[in-house]
Design an enzyme around this catalytic site. Structure first.
Site, mmCIF file in Angstrom:
data_model
loop_
_atom_site.group_PDB
_atom_site.id
_atom_site.type_symbol
_atom_site.label_atom_id
_atom_site.label_comp_id
_atom_site.label_asym_id
_atom_site.label_seq_id
_atom_site.Cartn_x
_atom_site.Cartn_y
_atom_site.Cartn_z
ATOM 1 C CB ILE A 1 8.544 10.371 -2.560
ATOM 2 C CG1 ILE A 1 9.607 10.282 -3.667
ATOM 3 C CG2 ILE A 1 8.438 11.781 -2.032
ATOM 4 C CD1 ILE A 1 9.345 11.233 -4.835
ATOM 5 C CG ASP A 2 5.120 5.984 -0.922
ATOM 6 O OD1 ASP A 2 5.849 5.831 0.074
ATOM 7 O OD2 ASP A 2 3.917 6.323 -0.846
ATOM 8 C CE LYS A 3 8.853 -0.378 -7.842
ATOM 9 N NZ LYS A 3 8.589 -1.836 -7.846
#
Length: 301
Positions: A135-137
């Protein structure tokens, strides 16, 4: 030596562009480097960057040996929601990158995993031990981690076959009038901004289902279910229908709420245990800033 292969289907143009659209984890400049180094073939013949693809071309890329990064275990606080001999489930905080790269070799989820969890799968090399999906930062929430290669293969297969469950909640711009919807729109790397993904004809198939949970004056809280797992999929799809995720630094039109990135949280994760066959489902609350923002919006109603 790792190879990437695919068959051209209804795509046109230069081979460097087409490869970058098919493998969005790599930039077009990286693809051009491969072509310059004669690592790319079309139907068994080495081609240059200006080669125009034809339908049904068989493309093969021989990836160069990756740079070896010195990845160290780090005693970074980590919320382990569940762990056994085969799998672990992590609640990733906002602001944490999942795995190292040349630009950041420390402070990532992988660095923390190496400290807190003894064994991790090796399928995704030393840079991504145990990592089955990302998942994105600036997205918070649940990730499944494989502790051995057998478990990794099982979890990856479930993702591929859409038998795992991933549900997110997001606060998005605007008021969505209908209760439910499905966004089915192909995603590829943006043609001019390489940091972005976009809905592009000929991109990889992508399907997102959403359900409205709550409406506010200028925002809507939605639950989202992924059928596919493209880079930035929820963020791109919601922006595509005119309801960008609030706080999104790339796709939202403006920053209107205080926070630490997009208001997007991987709330529910379900999968079949690789060894026992038991169906397992996990759920975690959204971050405190997310909760506080929702309470503030409710008071303004």
């Amino acid at each position: 030596m790792k190879k990437l292969t695919f068959q051209v289907k209804n795509q046109k143009g230069r081979i460097d562009k087409v490869i970058a659209e098919n493998f969005t984890d790599y930039s077009r400049s990286q693809v051009q480097h491969w072509l310059k180094e004669e690592l790319v073939t079309a139907n068994g013949k080495i081609v240059k960057a200006n080669y125009k693809v034809a339908n049904m071309d068989e493309i093969e890329i021989t990836l160069p040996t990756p740079e070896v990064l010195d990845i160290q275990a780090e005693n970074i606080p980590l919320e382990i929601v569940y762990e056994d001999e085969d799998v672990a489930v992590i609640n990733k905080p906002q602001g944490m990158v999942v795995h190292p790269a040349t630009s950041h070799t420390s402070g990532t989820l992988v660095n923390a995993l190496m400290y807190h969890i003894k064994d991790l799968s090796t399928i995704n090399d030393v840079v991504r031990p145990g990592i089955v999906h990302r998942i994105d930062k600036d997205t918070s929430g649940l990730l499944m981690i494989a502790k051995n290669d057998k478990a990794h293969e099982s979890l990856a297969e479930q993702l591929k076959n859409h038998t795992s469950e991933r549900k997110y909640i997001a606060l998005v711009h605007g008021v969505i009038p209908h209760e439910k919807g499905t966004i089915e729109a192909p995603i590829a790397r943006h043609k001019t901004d390489r940091k972005k993904q976009a809905v592009i004809e000929g991109g990889k198939p992508a399907i997102t289902h959403f359900t409205v949970l709550e409406r506010f004056g200028e925002y809507t809280l939605v639950e989202l279910k992924l059928e596919t797992g493209r880079t930035h999929q929820i963020r791109v799809h919601m922006n595509y229908i005119g309801h960008a995720v609030a706080g999104d630094p790339i796709y939202a039109p403006r920053k209107t709420l205080k926070g630490h990135g997009q208001f997007l949280h991987a709330k529910i994760l379900g999968f079949t245990h690789p060894t026992t066959g038991e169906r397992m489902t996990f759920e975690v609350d959204e971050p405190q800033i997310f909760k506080e923002t929702l309470e503030s919006l409710r008071k303004m109603q």
